[in-house]
Design an enzyme around this catalytic site. Sequence first.
Site, PDB file in Angstrom:
ATOM      1  N   SER A  94      48.224  64.628  98.667  1.00  0.00           N
ATOM      2  CA  SER A  94      48.556  66.047  98.613  1.00  0.00           C
ATOM      3  C   SER A  94      48.109  66.662  97.280  1.00  0.00           C
ATOM      4  O   SER A  94      47.647  65.959  96.377  1.00  0.00           O
ATOM      5  CB  SER A  94      50.057  66.242  98.823  1.00  0.00           C
ATOM      6  N   TYR A  95      48.288  67.964  97.170  1.00  0.00           N
ATOM      7  CA  TYR A  95      47.821  68.709  96.001  1.00  0.00           C
ATOM      8  C   TYR A  95      48.369  68.106  94.701  1.00  0.00           C
ATOM      9  O   TYR A  95      49.578  67.915  94.558  1.00  0.00           O
ATOM     10  CB  TYR A  95      48.243  70.178  96.113  1.00  0.00           C
ATOM     11  N   PRO A  96      47.493  67.790  93.735  1.00  0.00           N
ATOM     12  CA  PRO A  96      47.932  67.011  92.565  1.00  0.00           C
ATOM     13  C   PRO A  96      48.546  67.790  91.413  1.00  0.00           C
ATOM     14  O   PRO A  96      49.352  67.240  90.670  1.00  0.00           O
ATOM     15  CB  PRO A  96      46.643  66.327  92.112  1.00  0.00           C
ATOM     16  N   SER A  98      49.217  72.375 100.767  1.00  0.00           N
ATOM     17  CA  SER A  98      49.217  71.293  99.780  1.00  0.00           C
ATOM     18  C   SER A  98      48.403  70.088 100.224  1.00  0.00           C
ATOM     19  O   SER A  98      48.358  69.084  99.526  1.00  0.00           O
ATOM     20  CB  SER A  98      50.656  70.849  99.484  1.00  0.00           C
TER      21      SER A  98
END
Length: 712
Positions: free
Chosen positions: A314-316, A136
């Site tokens: 982090s991963y959206p 992530s």
Amino acid sequence: MDAILAEKPDQARKLASPFAHKKEKTRITIAPCPEFPRGAIIVWAIGHLCELAEPEKYDPAWKKWRLETLPIIPDRFKHQVIKQKAGHFKLVKEVLNQADTIIIATDPAREGEYIARIIIQMAGASRKKIKRWWCSSLTEQAIKEAFGRLRSDRETKPYFEEALARSYSDWLVGINTSRVYTLLMQQKGIREVFSTGRVQTPLLCLIRRREEEIERFKQEPFWEIVAVFDADGEKYKGKLEERFFDKKQAERLLEQMRDKPGVVGKIETKLKKISPPLLHSLSTLQAKMNRMYKLAPSKVLQLVQSLYEKGYVSYPRTDSQHVTAAEAKAFPKILRLLTPHYNIADDLRDVSRNKRVVDPKKVSDHHAIIPTEQVPTLIKLTSDERKIYDELARSLIAVHYPDHEFLQTTVLTMIDKHAFKTVGNKVVKIGWKAVFQHEQEQGDEGNQPLPPLREGQVVKPEVALKEGMTQPPKPYTEGQLITLMKTAGKHIEDEELSSMKGLGLGTEATRSGIIQTLKDRKYIKVQKNVVSTTEKGKALVSAVADTILGKADLTAKWEQYLHAIGRGEKAAAPFIEKSKELAKHLVADAIKRADGWEVAAAIQEKTQTSGRKGSAQETVGSCPLCGQAVVDRKKFYGCQGYQTGCKFTLPKTLLGKKLSSAVVKKLLSGKESGLLKGFVSKKGKRFDARLRLENGSIAFTFPEGAAKREKA
């Protein structure tokens, strides 16, 4: 040699950053290292390199849009390399086929899984050993750790099967319903493409439903009785809770209260606590950024994706607002790194056991969006990137602060037997709100500082009438559409489905794109952040409103099944077969209902819009056949009702004689023209005549004594 397949060039560069590597134009070579003993080559897609084949690739008869060829149902689906990206695909294919092991390192989500596995299939490399990188964060440490614990391809394959089933079903519904509604609308005179789909169309219907509520709403005046009380020189306000729709009744009561004292009745004080806001999912971030800065949801996704690819957040594309214990362990370090940029209190709470923050049961594929340990130099971010990063940073900081606490005092002040209510708040502990003091909160006019009061105290009132108007529901803002899509379960008519959590229209990754599609297709327009439907949008809603395509139920049922496929609980094949049956039903249903569609306003808007294209079209009068405007179309004069079947036109040159706009205006007003000289008959003879209109056709009136008669 290992081949690493990334989704984009920027992501590829990030994946290479923890290792010794060499950048080339179309690849990055990683030198042998503990993670890659034989070295590795990183190649990348450019988003999608492959797509579902067009209908004509299955059957040439499906290329032309015709009702008799619907529904379009392929026996087996085909993919094709996107023509403009064929050269790049060839380079990727070469590397994949040379590799011993392929590591999928596209975005760690369903769409990323779909992009990578279709490329591998089309490259003929499906039998290679495949591993999955899943992380992530794009910080160097996180990237390196994730390469050290690669997942089995079997573990993430259900995500691909879900995405594949979704794409097949969306293709079936989209292709067939777009064609049938477009062709049927053309029969009614609207020559436009009506794009439809199982997500965009229900959303359009929900937007229109709110507009109809507003249109039906009838404003009414009402009156309230308010008072300003004087308590030993200190004043406070109160309001009778009853609302009056009869002004005379309110005035009579007001008169009864005049010159009478007020007495402080019940005083009740309670300690209220408000917990910090949850961490952000993509939807909550998009909604807040739109509310605060009017940033379009698609822009917010673009900005937070950029921050992710730079390694700062982090991963959206996540629907979670919680983290696991593993992420929470990094919070103290992240907060220390944020301290130079933010005024952070010393006595922060430990949230590692706080289920409002740390709850693995509420984390789906990815945890909430949080800052990473790679904190940027804020001044190097763009203005909009700073807004996004600032919100995410403050969100993380705030969950470590105590609750916001205040004393809420409710006072009932009596005049005779009538109670006037006053509410006052006093902050006891500002708590997490200290983190968001830069935000201006909308004040509650019913909230006010209160003077010291005691029960039984006599106060002097000044009473008055306050007039108001009932207010209709407000139209949606663009940010509210994100929330509307996420909570579409509230609008589901099937009781069993509406009780299910998490059902909505679209996914975190697709919602902003769906809104953009509605704008691009001219179904909605956004002005000053307020959303409204166009006449084209209203026409489509009229056609689909009572069908399964126009309701959120269809998407809810699909999402329920699709998520089960993604969890490995259900097979994709039955779902695809059901989708084929649905496509057949939707085509037949549209043809059956077409006679009842209300499209007149859309036709009028279209003709008016057409009239504005290019140079302005002069209106020269009203059509004698249908009453619509007749305009100058450069080569002739024509009725704007041609799309609904009106054939009325007038030539600019008649039998060799040019007709001026003044002559045409006179004819359309029902009058006869003056004597016009220089007409030339079909036999080449010159003559003079006056013109008039008879049943939409030009007729001649000749000077007295002239024997010649001609028809136009």
